[in-house]
Design a protein around this motif. Structure first.
Motif: not given
Length: 316
Positions: A107-109, A127-130, A135-136, A304-307
Motif C-alpha cells: 500500500i505504502m509503496s 490500469l496494468a499496475k492495479i 494479483l500480488i 504473485m510472480f505474474v503480478g
C-alpha cells in the motif's frame, strides 16, 4: 534486467534475517535486545566498509539544516519495524506477522510512487499496475495460507490477546510494513543526496542503533542473557552475523530506489522474501520449525510472480 535480481536477493536476505532474529530472541529473552544486537552488528559492518572505502562518517550541520527532517527518520522506522516483528510474533502469530506488514508495504509503496513522496521517482498508477497489485495481493493471501486452518501458535500458547488489543497489534503490523516501505524510499533519497549508498546506510543504522540503545536502557534489558547464546556453541555461528544482512538490505535500497523506484524495489523484495520464507519453513533452516510447502503456497507464489511481471513490464 540484472538490477531486478538484487531486490529479490534482498527479500531473501530479509526472510533469513527474520528467522535468525527469532532464534536469537529465544536465546536472549528480549525482542529489544535481539534487535539492538542485530542493528549493532550491521552498524559495525558498515563502519568497517566506510573506513575501507574512505567514506565520510559524519554529516556537516549545514547539510542537516538544508534538508527536510524526514530524511533522518529511516533508521528509526527500520528499528521500529524490526523490533515490532519480533513482538508481533508472540501477539498475533507467525502468519499475520508476515502478511499484514506485506500488505502495508504494498500500500505504502504504491502511494510513494503515485505521489512521488520522499522525493522518490514519480510513477503514476495505471490500469496494468492495479491489475498487477491485485494479483500480488491475491498471491500473498494464497502463499501465506489465509484460508487454511488458524495459526497453531495461537492455539498452543494459551494466552490469546483480547479482541481490542488484538486489533491494535494487527493495525500496528500494517503500520510497521508501511514504515519499512518509507524507510526504503528515505534511504534511497539519502543515498542519492549524499552521493554514496554506503554513507546513507551508515547514517541510517547509526540513528537506528541509538534508538534501540535508548529502548534497551529504558526496558533494562539484561546483557547477561547473551551468555545463553554464547553457550550454544559454533553450530549457531549465523546468529552473530544476522545484522550484516540488514545492512546489505538498506545499502542496496539506497542504491536501487533512485534507479528503479520504491515500488519496484519493495514488490520484488517481497517476492524474494516470500519464496525464501517458504524454503526456510519447508527445510527447517536456521533452526526453524519444518512446515512443508502446500499447494496453495506454490500457486500463490506463481500468481504473485505474474503480478510482479505485470507491474514491471505491462503498460495499458
Amino acid at each position: 534486467m540484472l538490477l531486478l535480481l538484487f531486490p529479490i536477493a534482498m527479500g531473501a536476505g530479509l526472510a533469513m534475517q527474520t528467522a535468525v532474529n527469532a532464534r536469537l530472541r529465544g536465546f536472549v529473552s528480549s525482542p529489544y535486545l535481539s534487535s539492538g544486537f542485530s542493528f549493532l552488528m550491521a552498524w559495525l559492518f558498515l563502519l568497517i566498509l566506510s573506513l575501507v572505502t574512505h567514506q565520510a562518517l559524519i554529516i556537516q550541520p549545514a547539510f542537516i539544516a538544508s534538508h527536510p527532517v524526514w530524511l533522518w527518520l529511516g533508521g528509526l522506522f527500520g528499528a521500529i519495524a524490526l523490533t515490532g516483528n519480533v513482538v508481533l510474533f508472540q501477539k498475533i502469530g507467525s502468519l499475520q506477522t508476515t502478511v499484514l506488514p506485506i500488505m502495508g508495504q504494498i500500500i505504502m509503496s504504491v502511494l510513494i510512487d503515485q505521489f512521488g513522496l520522499f522525493k522518490s521517482p514519480n510513477a503514476p498508477l495505471t490500469l496494468a499496475k492495479i491489475l498487477g497489485l491485485l494479483l500480488i495481493i491475491g498471491g500473498v493471501i494464497l502463499s501465506l495460507g489465509l484460508f487454511e486452518p488458524r495459526d497453531p501458535l495461537l492455539k498452543t500458547n494459551g494466552r490469546q490477546p483480547k479482541q481490542g488489543s488484538r486489533l491494535f497489534y494487527q493495525v500496528f503490523a500494517v503500520i510497521a510494513g508501511m514504515l519499512m516501505a518509507m524507510q526504503t524510499a528515505i534511504n534511497g533519497f539519502l543515498g542519492a543526496t549524499l552521493h554514496s549508498p554506503i554513507h546513507a546506510a551508515f547514517i541510517s543504522f547509526t540513528l537506528g542503533v541509538l534508538c534501540l540503545v535508548l529502548v534497551n536502557l529504558i526496558t533494562r534489558a539484561r546483557l547477561a542473557n547473551f551468555s545463553v547464546a554464547f553457550k550454544q556453541g559454533p553450530r549457531y555461528w549465523w546468529v552473530w552475523i544476522v545484522g550484516i544482512i540488514g545492512a546489505l538490505y538498506v545499502l542496496c535500497s539506497s542504491w536501487l530506489v533512485p534507479l528503479i523506484g520504491t515500488g519496484q524495489v519493495v514488490v520484488l523484495a517481497l517476492f524474494g522474501q516470500l519464496v525464501f520464507s517458504a524454503l526456510v519453513e519447508h527445510f527447517g533452516l536456521f533452526g526453524s520449525q519444518t512446515t512443508p510447502i502446500s499447494r496453495s503456497k506454490i500457486v500463490g507464489l506463481i500468481i504473485m510472480f505474474v503480478g510482479v511481471l505485470v507491474v514491471k513490464f505491462i503498460t495499458f
